[in-house]
Design a protein around this motif. Structure first.
Motif, mmCIF file in Angstrom:
data_model
loop_
_atom_site.group_PDB
_atom_site.id
_atom_site.type_symbol
_atom_site.label_atom_id
_atom_site.label_comp_id
_atom_site.label_asym_id
_atom_site.label_seq_id
_atom_site.Cartn_x
_atom_site.Cartn_y
_atom_site.Cartn_z
ATOM 1 N N CYS A 62 0.763 -1.108 0.528
ATOM 2 C CA CYS A 62 0.059 -0.206 0.215
ATOM 3 C C CYS A 62 0.969 1.014 -0.056
ATOM 4 N N ALA A 63 1.329 0.976 0.657
ATOM 5 C CA ALA A 63 2.482 2.424 0.864
ATOM 6 C C ALA A 63 3.997 2.845 -0.313
ATOM 7 N N ARG A 64 3.592 1.775 -1.226
ATOM 8 C CA ARG A 64 4.063 1.939 -2.918
ATOM 9 C C ARG A 64 3.308 2.023 -3.805
ATOM 10 N N ARG A 65 2.024 2.284 -3.091
ATOM 11 C CA ARG A 65 0.857 2.565 -4.363
ATOM 12 C C ARG A 65 0.413 3.952 -4.920
ATOM 13 N N PRO A 66 0.494 4.569 -5.547
ATOM 14 C CA PRO A 66 0.260 6.177 -5.681
ATOM 15 C C PRO A 66 -0.381 6.938 -4.580
ATOM 16 N N ARG A 67 -1.928 6.133 -4.153
ATOM 17 C CA ARG A 67 -2.971 6.916 -3.572
ATOM 18 C C ARG A 67 -2.876 6.351 -2.039
ATOM 19 N N HIS A 68 -1.035 5.906 -1.554
ATOM 20 C CA HIS A 68 -1.311 4.543 -0.346
ATOM 21 C C HIS A 68 -2.477 3.835 -0.425
ATOM 22 N N GLY A 69 -2.741 3.104 -1.269
ATOM 23 C CA GLY A 69 -4.090 2.619 -1.296
ATOM 24 C C GLY A 69 -5.256 2.269 -0.286
ATOM 25 N N GLY A 70 -5.324 3.684 -0.685
ATOM 26 C CA GLY A 70 -6.701 4.639 0.034
ATOM 27 C C GLY A 70 -6.124 5.228 1.846
ATOM 28 N N TYR A 71 -4.809 5.082 2.287
ATOM 29 C CA TYR A 71 -4.115 5.086 3.701
ATOM 30 C C TYR A 71 -4.341 6.824 3.857
ATOM 31 N N ASP A 72 -4.366 7.432 4.519
ATOM 32 C CA ASP A 72 -3.212 8.511 4.850
ATOM 33 C C ASP A 72 -2.279 8.015 5.188
ATOM 34 N N PRO A 73 -0.817 8.792 4.692
ATOM 35 C CA PRO A 73 0.756 8.150 4.795
ATOM 36 C C PRO A 73 0.917 8.579 6.053
ATOM 37 N N ARG A 74 0.754 9.085 7.540
ATOM 38 C CA ARG A 74 1.113 9.288 8.671
ATOM 39 C C ARG A 74 0.356 8.263 9.371
ATOM 40 N N ILE A 75 -0.913 7.607 8.908
ATOM 41 C CA ILE A 75 -1.924 6.458 10.085
ATOM 42 C C ILE A 75 -0.668 5.383 8.953
ATOM 43 N N LEU A 76 -0.658 4.947 7.596
ATOM 44 C CA LEU A 76 0.138 3.911 7.365
ATOM 45 C C LEU A 76 1.200 4.093 7.763
ATOM 46 N N ASP A 77 2.301 4.768 7.818
ATOM 47 C CA ASP A 77 3.388 4.642 8.699
ATOM 48 C C ASP A 77 3.533 4.456 9.963
ATOM 49 N N GLY A 78 2.199 4.965 10.803
ATOM 50 C CA GLY A 78 2.413 4.050 12.290
ATOM 51 C C GLY A 78 1.970 2.607 12.389
ATOM 52 N N LEU A 79 1.537 2.426 11.486
ATOM 53 C CA LEU A 79 0.809 0.834 10.957
ATOM 54 C C LEU A 79 1.856 0.155 10.946
ATOM 55 N N ILE A 80 2.580 0.711 10.123
ATOM 56 C CA ILE A 80 3.543 -0.369 9.716
ATOM 57 C C ILE A 80 4.896 -0.516 10.787
ATOM 58 N N THR A 81 4.943 0.619 11.351
ATOM 59 C CA THR A 81 5.601 0.746 12.617
ATOM 60 C C THR A 81 5.859 -0.270 13.815
ATOM 61 N N SER A 82 3.724 0.382 13.858
ATOM 62 C CA SER A 82 3.433 -1.589 15.217
ATOM 63 C C SER A 82 3.435 -2.622 14.311
ATOM 64 N N ALA A 83 3.717 -3.016 12.985
ATOM 65 C CA ALA A 83 3.426 -4.163 12.723
ATOM 66 C C ALA A 83 5.104 -4.692 13.197
ATOM 67 N N ARG A 84 5.707 -3.723 12.552
ATOM 68 C CA ARG A 84 7.619 -4.395 12.362
ATOM 69 C C ARG A 84 7.318 -4.369 14.432
ATOM 70 N N GLN A 85 6.729 -3.444 14.921
ATOM 71 C CA GLN A 85 8.049 -4.048 16.447
ATOM 72 C C GLN A 85 7.278 -5.225 17.419
ATOM 73 N N ARG A 86 5.050 -5.659 16.240
ATOM 74 C CA ARG A 86 5.048 -6.858 17.287
ATOM 75 C C ARG A 86 5.847 -8.142 16.652
ATOM 76 N N ILE A 87 5.975 -8.220 15.296
ATOM 77 C CA ILE A 87 7.318 -9.142 14.525
ATOM 78 C C ILE A 87 8.446 -8.824 14.743
ATOM 79 N N ALA A 88 9.438 -8.642 15.939
ATOM 80 C CA ALA A 88 9.852 -8.207 17.000
ATOM 81 C C ALA A 88 9.912 -9.112 17.596
ATOM 82 N N ALA A 89 9.126 -8.453 18.792
ATOM 83 C CA ALA A 89 8.156 -9.060 19.862
ATOM 84 C C ALA A 89 8.111 -10.194 19.894
#
Length: 115
Positions: free
Chosen positions: A41-68
């Motif tokens: 979604c982050a690589r799509r022209p309009r971020h797959g319908g996500y607000d870019p800041r929210i998308l960044d937060g979701l990506i960060t959260s997913a990375r943290q859960r994967i690491a944990a």
């Protein structure tokens, strides 16, 4: 004459730690899939319908859960899963059921983990 093969139902893991391992592996797979979807979604022209800041937060959260989750699986393979990293006492199974990636008992958990 008809022959029917009956498969025995899969045996449930006898050990609680085996159940936690299965939960952690499932969570790792789900979060990895989620991160992949969010990255696409982050690589799509309009971020797959996500607000870019929210998308960044979701990506960060997913990375943290994967690491944990990866850290919990590593502790499991080392034999330290379910033991508090601070006081070396067993983490109650109820806490691990609620928070399978917990590395600390409730008493020793950092304040940010208790909220």
């Amino acid at each position: 004459m008809t022959t029917t093969l009956h498969h025995a139902p899969p045996e449930a893991p006898a050990e609680p730690m085996e159940l936690f391992r299965i939960m952690l592996e499932d969570e790792f797979a789900a979060e990895t899939t989620r991160l992949t979807q969010l990255t696409v979604c982050a690589r799509r022209p309009r971020h797959g319908g996500y607000d870019p800041r929210i998308l960044d937060g979701l990506i960060t959260s997913a990375r943290q859960r994967i690491a944990a989750t990866a850290h919990a699986l590593r502790r499991m393979s080392e034999g330290t899963y379910g033991v508090c990293a601070t006081c070396d006492k067993p983490i109650p199974l109820g806490r691990l059921h609620i928070a399978p990636t917990a590395a600390h008992c409730a008493r020793c958990a950092p304040a940010r983990d208790r909220s």
